[in-house]
Design a protein around this motif. Structure first.
Motif, PDB file in Angstrom:
ATOM      1  N   ALA A 191       0.828  -1.206   0.000  1.00 32.83           N
ATOM      2  CA  ALA A 191       0.000   0.000   0.000  1.00 32.83           C
ATOM      3  C   ALA A 191       0.862   1.255   0.000  1.00 32.83           C
ATOM      4  O   ALA A 191       0.622   2.189  -0.778  1.00 32.83           O
ATOM      5  N   ALA A 192       1.871   1.294   0.870  1.00 29.74           N
ATOM      6  CA  ALA A 192       2.740   2.471   0.960  1.00 29.74           C
ATOM      7  C   ALA A 192       3.460   2.718  -0.356  1.00 29.74           C
ATOM      8  O   ALA A 192       3.621   3.871  -0.793  1.00 29.74           O
ATOM      9  N   TYR A 193       3.899   1.645  -0.993  1.00 30.98           N
ATOM     10  CA  TYR A 193       4.600   1.772  -2.280  1.00 30.98           C
ATOM     11  C   TYR A 193       3.706   2.441  -3.319  1.00 30.98           C
ATOM     12  O   TYR A 193       4.106   3.421  -3.977  1.00 30.98           O
ATOM     13  N   HIS A 194       2.501   1.936  -3.485  1.00 34.37           N
ATOM     14  CA  HIS A 194       1.622   2.462  -4.530  1.00 34.37           C
ATOM     15  C   HIS A 194       1.098   3.854  -4.185  1.00 34.37           C
ATOM     16  O   HIS A 194       0.911   4.692  -5.083  1.00 34.37           O
ATOM     17  N   LEU A 195       0.879   4.131  -2.910  1.00 36.24           N
ATOM     18  CA  LEU A 195       0.486   5.481  -2.509  1.00 36.24           C
ATOM     19  C   LEU A 195       1.593   6.491  -2.820  1.00 36.24           C
ATOM     20  O   LEU A 195       1.337   7.566  -3.377  1.00 36.24           O
ATOM     21  N   ALA A 196       2.812   6.144  -2.450  1.00 36.14           N
ATOM     22  CA  ALA A 196       3.941   7.056  -2.649  1.00 36.14           C
ATOM     23  C   ALA A 196       4.216   7.284  -4.134  1.00 36.14           C
ATOM     24  O   ALA A 196       4.567   8.397  -4.547  1.00 36.14           O
ATOM     25  N   ALA A 207       9.510  -3.289   2.351  1.00 34.11           N
ATOM     26  CA  ALA A 207       9.546  -1.962   2.990  1.00 34.11           C
ATOM     27  C   ALA A 207      10.563  -1.065   2.296  1.00 34.11           C
ATOM     28  O   ALA A 207      10.335   0.138   2.127  1.00 34.11           O
ATOM     29  N   THR A 208      11.688  -1.649   1.872  1.00 30.86           N
ATOM     30  CA  THR A 208      12.702  -0.877   1.148  1.00 30.86           C
ATOM     31  C   THR A 208      12.160  -0.406  -0.197  1.00 30.86           C
ATOM     32  O   THR A 208      12.439   0.716  -0.634  1.00 30.86           O
ATOM     33  N   ALA A 209      11.357  -1.249  -0.871  1.00 29.95           N
ATOM     34  CA  ALA A 209      10.726  -0.835  -2.122  1.00 29.95           C
ATOM     35  C   ALA A 209       9.786   0.342  -1.876  1.00 29.95           C
ATOM     36  O   ALA A 209       9.713   1.273  -2.683  1.00 29.95           O
ATOM     37  N   ALA A 210       9.067   0.302  -0.743  1.00 34.19           N
ATOM     38  CA  ALA A 210       8.144   1.391  -0.415  1.00 34.19           C
ATOM     39  C   ALA A 210       8.895   2.701  -0.166  1.00 34.19           C
ATOM     40  O   ALA A 210       8.493   3.763  -0.646  1.00 34.19           O
TER      41      ALA A 210
END
Length: 434
Positions: free
Chosen positions: A21-26, A113-116
């Protein structure tokens, strides 16, 4: 004085769903705070096997899934039951890759998490979210967290919070959202063993029948009785590093649920495996037997309320057919991000709420019928004798088992698929959504 920090979206928990979720939001330009109570790398109880559904999510996040990057690939599923071993390749589909993966959760979550953070999200570890911040109308407008070794209280504010805190679902519980007792739930236990004979494999291995030695054999004598049939199902996944992940799951439809020592059950089953696998020898074990619950079939709803979206295990999204949770955590996280981006582009109030309320509607459309079928399936296989009959009569038919693999792994092309795809898709559409 309590410090306050603001963002567009707060994501609680940096597991697969939260990081996706964080990845796609960012990536869509929103400011994202990803709050994780632990430090990376960290251990998590998991089977470590990923089906093509999860692989697709990794590819969508730009993760390198090559063997050179440390992944162990597999061709499909080996099913053992009814005296038969059957190797079933993952289906060749347009919608999903035709391979699965194995990787320990010890560094898997950190990789996501690193990808995000690479996409622009801010990861804050050792931030244990303790509860919501509410406005006068009772809407969630942020979270409070205990930070660092001193557990200093800090406040974070955002117009939207994504609860991705796993099976504990502490954030949802703080809002009074209890789990539904009428939905399936499972318990899984697993352990690592050093096993030169089983450390690598082209197939994930699933045991549909688990047996323990007959009582006389436990005492050292030889029994003429057949080994005892245990409830549940088991798995053996080679990790490619000299170890195997071995575990079993039991569903709440089984009479043994909550009344069995699952750790003893695991060692009883492994005591019947060949000596050269070294899984019946404690000296080859690495670490203790660990367990976790598997919340299935939307066992916590609503998935959106008062500024909070539930993701993955927090919303009970584990597949009832096969116990898979990572794929659905990542898929729901991706869907939540997509809807959040459109919602936050609208002014606060009814317009934004209209978009956010679409999240549970879309989840129900995607998984509701399939999870209903899964709930019926769980009730059937909870009886070891039913499982025994099903394996004895189903396993000798490879074409039927190919169909079963597609159904259990939820791997079909929604349009343009083969006859099996059309049957499975038709069944999920006809089943009343949970």
């Amino acid at each position: 004085m309590v410090q306050t920090r603001e963002a567009d979206v707060i994501v609680v928990g940096a597991g697969p769903g939260g990081s996706a979720a964080a990845y796609h939001l960012a990536r869509h330009g929103l400011s994202v705070l990803l709050l994780e109570k632990s430090e990376f790398p960290r251990e998590k109880v998991c089977g470590d096997g990923l089906t093509p559904r999860a692989v697709k999510q990794l590819i969508d996040m730009g993760v390198d899934t090559s063997e050179k990057a440390g992944w162990v690939r597999n061709r499909g599923l080996r099913v053992i039951g009814g005296g038969i071993r059957l190797e079933l390749d993952w289906p060749d589909l347009a919608s999903y890759p035709n391979y699965g993966l194995v990787r320990t959760r010890f560094d898997f979550d950190q990789m996501l998490a690193t990808a995000a953070t690479g996409a622009g999200a801010t990861l804050l570890t050792s931030h244990n979210v303790s509860g919501p911040v509410l406005d006068a109308a009772g809407r969630v407008v942020g979270v409070t967290a205990q930070v660092g070794p001193g557990k200093e209280r800090q406040e974070f504010r955002a117009p939207l919070v994504l609860a991705c805190d796993g099976v504990s679902a502490r954030f949802a519980l703080a809002l009074g959202m209890a789990k539904r007792e009428d939905r399936p739930i499972g318990v899984a236990v697993r352990r690592y063993y050093r096993s030169a004979a089983r450390q690598s494999d082209d197939y994930l291995e699933s045991w549909l029948e688990l047996r323990s030695p007959a009582p006389a054999q436990r005492g050292g004598g030889r029994s003429l009785r057949e080994d005892e049939l245990l409830p549940g199902y088991g798995w053996i996944f080679g990790m490619g590093d000299g170890r195997v992940n071995v575990g079993l799951g039991v569903l709440n439809s089984s009479s043994a649920f909550g009344k069995t020592n699952y750790r003893t059950m695991l060692t009883d089953w492994l005591s019947t495996t060949p000596d050269d696998w070294t899984m019946n020898d404690e000296s080859y074990a690495e670490g203790p037997i660990q367990g976790a619950a598997l919340p299935m079939g939307f066992n916590r709803v609503p998935h959106y309320t008062r500024g909070v979206m539930l993701i993955g295990d927090a919303g009970g999204m584990v597949n009832p057919f096969n116990g898979e949770g990572i794929a659905y955590a990542m898929e729901s996280g991706t869907l939540a991000a997509e809807i959040a981006v459109h919602a936050l582009a609208r002014p606060a109030g009814p317009e934004r709420e209209r978009v956010l309320r679409h999240y549970p509607i879309e989840l129900k459309a995607r998984y509701g019928g399939y999870y209903r079928l899964g709930g019926w399936f769980v009730k059937l296989i909870g009886n070891p004798q039913v499982m025994k009959i099903a394996t004895r009569h189903g396993m000798p038919h490879p074409m039927l088992m190919k169909f079963v693999l597609k159904l259990l792994a939820n791997l079909t092309d929604p349009r343009g698929g083969d006859a099996m795809d059309r049957i499975i898709n038709g069944l999920t559409r006809m089943a009343p959504a949970v």
